[in-house]
Structures are given as structure tokens and as C-alpha cells.
Design a protein around this motif. Structure first.
Motif, PDB file in Angstrom:
ATOM      1  N   ALA A  20       0.830  -1.208   0.000  1.00 16.18           N
ATOM      2  CA  ALA A  20       0.000   0.000   0.000  1.00 16.18           C
ATOM      3  C   ALA A  20       0.862   1.254   0.000  1.00 16.18           C
ATOM      4  O   ALA A  20       0.544   2.242  -0.669  1.00 16.18           O
ATOM      5  CB  ALA A  20      -0.933  -0.012   1.220  1.00 16.18           C
ATOM      6  N   ARG A  21       1.968   1.228   0.750  1.00 19.78           N
ATOM      7  CA  ARG A  21       2.870   2.384   0.783  1.00 19.78           C
ATOM      8  C   ARG A  21       3.518   2.611  -0.582  1.00 19.78           C
ATOM      9  O   ARG A  21       3.551   3.744  -1.078  1.00 19.78           O
ATOM     10  CB  ARG A  21       3.945   2.188   1.853  1.00 19.78           C
ATOM     11  N   ARG A  22       4.039   1.538  -1.169  1.00 25.57           N
ATOM     12  CA  ARG A  22       4.670   1.671  -2.488  1.00 25.57           C
ATOM     13  C   ARG A  22       3.681   2.190  -3.527  1.00 25.57           C
ATOM     14  O   ARG A  22       3.999   3.072  -4.326  1.00 25.57           O
ATOM     15  CB  ARG A  22       5.227   0.314  -2.935  1.00 25.57           C
ATOM     16  N   GLU A  23       2.471   1.665  -3.480  1.00 24.95           N
ATOM     17  CA  GLU A  23       1.452   2.051  -4.453  1.00 24.95           C
ATOM     18  C   GLU A  23       1.085   3.523  -4.309  1.00 24.95           C
ATOM     19  O   GLU A  23       0.966   4.246  -5.312  1.00 24.95           O
ATOM     20  CB  GLU A  23       0.208   1.168  -4.275  1.00 24.95           C
ATOM     21  N   LEU A  24       0.913   3.983  -3.067  1.00 23.12           N
ATOM     22  CA  LEU A  24       0.543   5.381  -2.851  1.00 23.12           C
ATOM     23  C   LEU A  24       1.687   6.316  -3.243  1.00 23.12           C
ATOM     24  O   LEU A  24       1.457   7.370  -3.848  1.00 23.12           O
ATOM     25  CB  LEU A  24       0.138   5.610  -1.393  1.00 23.12           C
ATOM     26  N   LEU A  25       2.923   5.952  -2.903  1.00 22.28           N
ATOM     27  CA  LEU A  25       4.068   6.795  -3.266  1.00 22.28           C
ATOM     28  C   LEU A  25       4.177   6.946  -4.781  1.00 22.28           C
ATOM     29  O   LEU A  25       4.524   8.020  -5.286  1.00 22.28           O
ATOM     30  CB  LEU A  25       5.360   6.212  -2.695  1.00 22.28           C
ATOM     31  N   GLU A  26       3.871   5.881  -5.498  1.00 27.69           N
ATOM     32  CA  GLU A  26       3.880   5.966  -6.957  1.00 27.69           C
ATOM     33  C   GLU A  26       2.798   6.907  -7.465  1.00 27.69           C
ATOM     34  O   GLU A  26       3.020   7.709  -8.381  1.00 27.69           O
ATOM     35  CB  GLU A  26       3.682   4.570  -7.560  1.00 27.69           C
TER      36      GLU A  26
END
Length: 278
Positions: free
Chosen positions: A186-192
Motif C-alpha cells: 500500500a505504501r509503495r502504491e501510494l508513493l507511486e
């Protein structure tokens, strides 16, 4: 029998540990976890005192303040709820010294699972766990970014809110254990998703700075024996006395028999008497 002024319960937890709750009533500091499974009786005496100035008031504002404190304290200003509205740089902060101490310190933007994925901000991540995560009933949380001040955290949160909710649905939070979320994903997806907006914000504001974080996801357990099947909220203004078996604690809520719950934070400043069965 214990008596005193209600305040938000103090909370603590080690990473991947059980939330620990303490309630200060008068001179007594009570370990509320130890009361679970016992009968409790709480009576509101009819008096409310401001949690800041202790003045007697007929009505509590903003979770425990009298009206005078509501309109004069910086901690009661609208920018506390909406940090993107911070106006310190305009010279209009109600309490500049308080603002310097509280708003010009590192802030963290985080993701939490409170029954649904949400974004939020916090100043403190002590020993890896923010008290804010416990207050919101989050079973999982992960830090996203670190920024230098509250205004910046508000601007970043506004960007994140285009993709992730920023509210906790307290009824959903109290229904039981939520489905697990892969918080690292979820963190990686939001940062992208927000990378372009962060670049634009950095271009428009030369002082803007942020640090992406790679900390581990945190899991928090709550001391709950039984969740309510159909939530019935207790309002001390309408029901001055209640009793029942304490079935658990989550967020700032007590969970009682007969599906009743009470939000302790809502009634900060209320004078109460508490009796606990042996």
C-alpha cells in the motif's frame, strides 16, 4: 470507588504488541486493561470543567474545552484539524510559542488500517508506535514520509487524500478485526500515485522537503474479549449512569455488555465516579 475528571485515556504499545490503557481519575492512575471482564459502574455527577483552565462550564467544546479556551487557544484552532490551513507564517497564530513548539517539529505521514485504509499525520512515533494509531483503533500502520513541519504535512496529506480516505469510520472500527492489508504494498502504491504531485509541490515551494521512509509495518492488538453485534453509543448527557461488564477497549472506546460503547475522549472534562467490581 474512583472519582475525578475524565480525560482521554493514555495509551502505549510496543511494536506488534497489545495496546495498554491508563485512565487518570483524581489521584488514581488506573490500568484499564485489568478491568476487562469485570463489572463497572460509571456516574456523571453533572459538572464539567475545562481540561485546560479548569473553569466550570455548562458545555464542553472540542473534546473538553470551555468556550473561552476554544476561541483563544492555538490547539483549538481550525488548523489543528486541517493542518494545510496553518497560518503561522501570516503572523496570526493564537499562541506563537505553542506553535513553534508543536507545529515546527518533524511530522510523519502514515497509512493505517482502521477497518479501511486511511492516511493521517502524527508528530510522534515513539518506539515505532504512534499513540495516534492506537487512539484510532488501527490494527496495522506504516510510516510513509517525514516532513519538517505541520503545514507541509497538511499539504502532503491533501495530495494523499485524492487516493486514500483520511477518516476513520468508528462503527466499522468497532465491529471486529479488519481484514489484513499488505501495508508495504500500500505504501509503495501510494508513493507511486503521488510522485508527480510531490514533484510539483517541491517545484512550487523551495522550502518543501520530505524524506521517504522504509520503516517496517506495525501491528497492534487490542484488549477485546467480545465485539458488539449492533453498536449502541452511550451519551453521558442523556444517560448519566451506566453499568455493565467491560468487554474490551479499542481506540478510545469502552466496549460493554448489551452492545453498548462509550467514547471516553468525547466526554473529556466531565466529572465522574467509577466503581469496579472485585
Amino acid at each position: 470507588m474512583y472519582s475525578g475528571q475524565l480525560r482521554k485515556m493514555s495509551v502505549a504499545a510496543k511494536p506488534n504488541g497489545v495496546a495498554q490503557y491508563t485512565l487518570q481519575l483524581g489521584n488514581d492512575k488506573l490500568n484499564i486493561n485489568e478491568f476487562i471482564g469485570k463489572g463497572v459502574t460509571l456516574k456523571y455527577t453533572g459538572e464539567i470543567h475545562c481540561v485546560h483552565c479548569q473553569a466550570k462550564t455548562n458545555k464542553s467544546f472540542n473534546q473538553g474545552y470551555c468556550y473561552r479556551c476554544l476561541i483563544t487557544l492555538a490547539r483549538c484552532d481550525s488548523c489543528i484539524i486541517k493542518p494545510e490551513l496553518c497560518h503561522y507564517h501570516e503572523g496570526t497564530c493564537r499562541e506563537p510559542e505553542w506553535g513553534q513548539e508543536n507545529c515546527f517539529a518533524p511530522h510523519f505521514i502514515y497509512l493505517a488500517n482502521t477497518g479501511n485504509l486511511k492516511v493521517g499525520i502524527t508528530r510522534h512515533v515513539t518506539s515505532g508506535v504512534s499513540s495516534r494509531w492506537i487512539d484510532q483503533g488501527a490494527t496495522q500502520a506504516i510510516a510513509l514520509l517525514q516532513v519538517n513541519d505541520r503545514l507541509t504535512s497538511g499539504k502532503v496529506e491533501m495530495i494523499c487524500k485524492q487516493h486514500v480516505a483520511d477518516k476513520t469510520n468508528w462503527r466499522t472500527m468497532l465491529k471486529g478485526e479488519p481484514e489484513r492489508i499488505d501495508m508495504h504494498h500500500a505504501r509503495r502504491e501510494l508513493l507511486e500515485k503521488i510522485s508527480t504531485e510531490l514533484s510539483l509541490l517541491s517545484h512550487d515551494h523551495s522550502a518543501f522537503d520530505y524524506v521517504p521512509l522504509e520503516t517496517d509495518a506495525i501491528e497492534i492488538s487490542f484488549p477485546v474479549q467480545q465485539y458488539p453485534a449492533k453498536i449502541k453509543s452511550i451519551n453521558l448527557d442523556k444517560t448519566a449512569t451506566f453499568e455493565g461488564e467491560l468487554k474490551g477497549i479499542k481506540g478510545q472506546y469502552w466496549l460493554l455488555t448489551d452492545d453498548r460503547v462509550i467514547n471516553f475522549r468525547k466526554f473529556a472534562g466531565y466529572q465522574v465516579e467509577l466503581e469496579v467490581d472485585n
